[in-house]
Design a protein around this motif. Structure first.
Motif, PDB file in Angstrom:
ATOM      1  N   LEU A 274       0.839  -1.203   0.000  1.00 31.20           N
ATOM      2  CA  LEU A 274       0.000   0.000   0.000  1.00 31.20           C
ATOM      3  C   LEU A 274       0.872   1.251   0.000  1.00 31.20           C
ATOM      4  O   LEU A 274       1.708   1.418   0.892  1.00 31.20           O
ATOM      5  CB  LEU A 274      -0.883  -0.014   1.255  1.00 31.20           C
ATOM      6  CG  LEU A 274      -1.686   1.257   1.552  1.00 31.20           C
ATOM      7  CD1 LEU A 274      -2.779   1.465   0.511  1.00 31.20           C
ATOM      8  CD2 LEU A 274      -2.291   1.193   2.953  1.00 31.20           C
TER       9      LEU A 274
ATOM     10  N   GLY B  86      -6.340   1.079   1.808  1.00 29.83           N
ATOM     11  CA  GLY B  86      -5.749  -0.068   2.522  1.00 29.83           C
ATOM     12  C   GLY B  86      -6.815  -0.870   3.244  1.00 29.83           C
ATOM     13  O   GLY B  86      -6.846  -2.099   3.176  1.00 29.83           O
TER      14      GLY B  86
ATOM     15  N   ILE C  18      -1.597  -6.414   4.062  1.00 30.97           N
ATOM     16  CA  ILE C  18      -0.824  -5.302   3.491  1.00 30.97           C
ATOM     17  C   ILE C  18       0.517  -5.087   4.167  1.00 30.97           C
ATOM     18  O   ILE C  18       0.696  -5.357   5.347  1.00 30.97           O
ATOM     19  CB  ILE C  18      -1.610  -3.967   3.509  1.00 30.97           C
ATOM     20  CG1 ILE C  18      -1.957  -3.537   4.936  1.00 30.97           C
ATOM     21  CG2 ILE C  18      -2.863  -4.040   2.681  1.00 30.97           C
ATOM     22  CD1 ILE C  18      -2.574  -2.142   4.991  1.00 30.97           C
TER      23      ILE C  18
END
Ligand code: ATP
Ligand code: MG
Length: 400
Positions: free
Chosen positions: A181, A193, A203
């Motif tokens: 991200l 995100g 992430i």
């Protein structure tokens, strides 16, 4: 008598076979991970259901943590009793009289254990009758009751619940591969995100900073945003890239309002390298069509030229107020509006090109040796691991 379990219901029933197994195991892991501060709380599974055993802990803080875990459709406080009619009556009474502001109710019995001698319909009546004759202020309403007392008779025991709390929905984080991200301090990228995580994606984050033009408080803002996102999944590694030198060079070398486009392309080049090193398969940004000059269709096309990694843009077609609504709901909004500027805001040219062409950008980029500067930026990356609630500082030197 008191609530001693939390019943977890998970949706996405379309999932089958191996996928479903993976989904449920991951969900159990993620729930467990959120509850490490409650060592005697246990998470168990039985045929299509998941339970949290409270073991005497106050249910509320546990409920609050677990509500945010993706993959959970709904939750209920539950009482577990033996498969015994008298015990069921007692528990049903507790569940009804402890439910919030209720005047009307109905009882719904589900007899999964067909060995239990009384049929569901008959049990509904027995339990309903018991509740009516042992209380004064309640009446039955089968169509839209204030409270539904649900009685689930299973092989090992009976579970009784009344109120239902909505879960976060989505898929358990970690059931899909990872994404990187691009996290600025703005409103959009944390929301992007969050939405990626909601579909099961784990992430890592990358942030470009330009000290001394950007302050430590701008960086702290990004770490605080990452910490908010850990509410919805596991800890997050944040890669902080020293971007000053490259950025200054870009704006020296690039005329005609093209600096912004070149800068974005450099961000993607560096991000792709980080992906390669970390085994990550895609990038995610908070880009949104038409907001600013860097986000026109032409601009996206030109920026996208430098990578063939998929770029996930969960916000691309959303309205700003929809994005803000989510950012408030996930509690990132107040952090995002802190006034410390990120590198983009500071270096942005007065009139960035809204239609930056690929050939022009390639021409400007060919004029200077950015590969060296990219390498230097990557060598200087600091990796900070953000855990739920506490920030641990780890500098991995010589990783690349
Ligand atoms: P945001 O609110 O996320 O900052 P924005 O509306 O300000 O987005 P831009 O500044 O054009 O939009 O940035 C577009 C996207 O590029 C951001 O959503 C983010 O994913 C990425 N980005 C911008 N600046 C940075 C940065 N300093 N570090 C990492 N990613 C960034
Ligand atoms: Mg921004």
């Amino acid at each position: 008598m008191e609530y001693d379990h939390i019943l977890i219901r998970y949706g996405e029933l379309a999932l089958k076979g191996k996928n479903r197994k993976k989904f449920v195991e991951k969900l159990q892991q993620n729930v467990q991970q959120k509850l490490t501060e409650f060592p005697d709380v246990k998470v168990k599974r039985t045929q299509g259901r998941m339970f949290i055993l409270l073991n005497g802990n106050d249910p509320q803080p546990i409920m609050d943590k677990v509500r945010n875990v993706f993959g959970i459709h709904s939750l209920s406080l539950a009482i577990k009793v033996e498969n015994d009619l008298e015990k069921m009556k007692e528990a049903a009474y507790y569940a009804l009289t402890n439910a919030e502001k209720s005047k009307t109710f109905k009882v719904t019995v589900k007899r999964i254990n067909k060995g239990f001698p009384v049929r569901s319909q008959e049990l509904n009546q027995i339990l309903g009758g018991y509740l009516l004759s042992n209380t004064n202020s309640y009446t039955v309403n089968v169509h839209s009751p204030d409270v539904e007392v649900r009685v689930e008779i299973r092989a090992e025991a009976t579970y009784i619940t009344s109120s239902v709390v909505r879960g976060a929905g989505g898929l358990p984080v970690g059931t899909s591969d990872k994404t990187l991200l691009l996290l600025s301090g703005g409103i959009d990228s944390p929301v992007a995100g969050y939405l990626a995580m909601k579909r099961g994606v784990q992430i890592e984050a990358i942030h470009f900073e330009s000290p001394p033009f950007t302050s430590d408080r701008a960086k702290q803002k990004v770490l605080d945003l990452a910490e908010k996102l850990t509410k919805f999944g596991p800890s997050i590694k944040v890669h902080v890239v020293p971007f000053t030198k490259l950025q200054q060079r870009i704006f020296q070398e690039t005329p005609d309002g093209y600096g912004m486009t070149v800068m974005r392309r450099m961000m993607l080049r560096i991000s792709e390298k980080v992906c390669q090193n970390e085994g990550i398969l895609s990038l995610t940004t908070g880009e949104n069509l038409g907001q600013v000059a860097s986000q026109t269709m032409t601009s996206m096309n030109t920026i996208n030229e430098v990578t063939n990694y998929p770029i996930i843009r969960p916000l691309v077609t959303m309205d700003k107020d929809e994005i803000i609504e989510i950012s408030k709901a996930i509690d990132t909004f107040d952090i995002s509006i802190r006034p410390y500027e990120d590198c983009c805001t500071i270096f942005v040219p007065k009139a960035p090109k809204t239609k930056p062409k690929r050939d022009r950008v390639n021409y400007y980029e060919s004029k200077f040796n950015y590969e060296e500067l990219i390498k230097e930026a990557i060598d200087g990356i600091e990796v900070i691991k953000i855990n739920d609630k506490k920030v641990e500082e780890d500098v991995f030197e010589g990783l690349f």
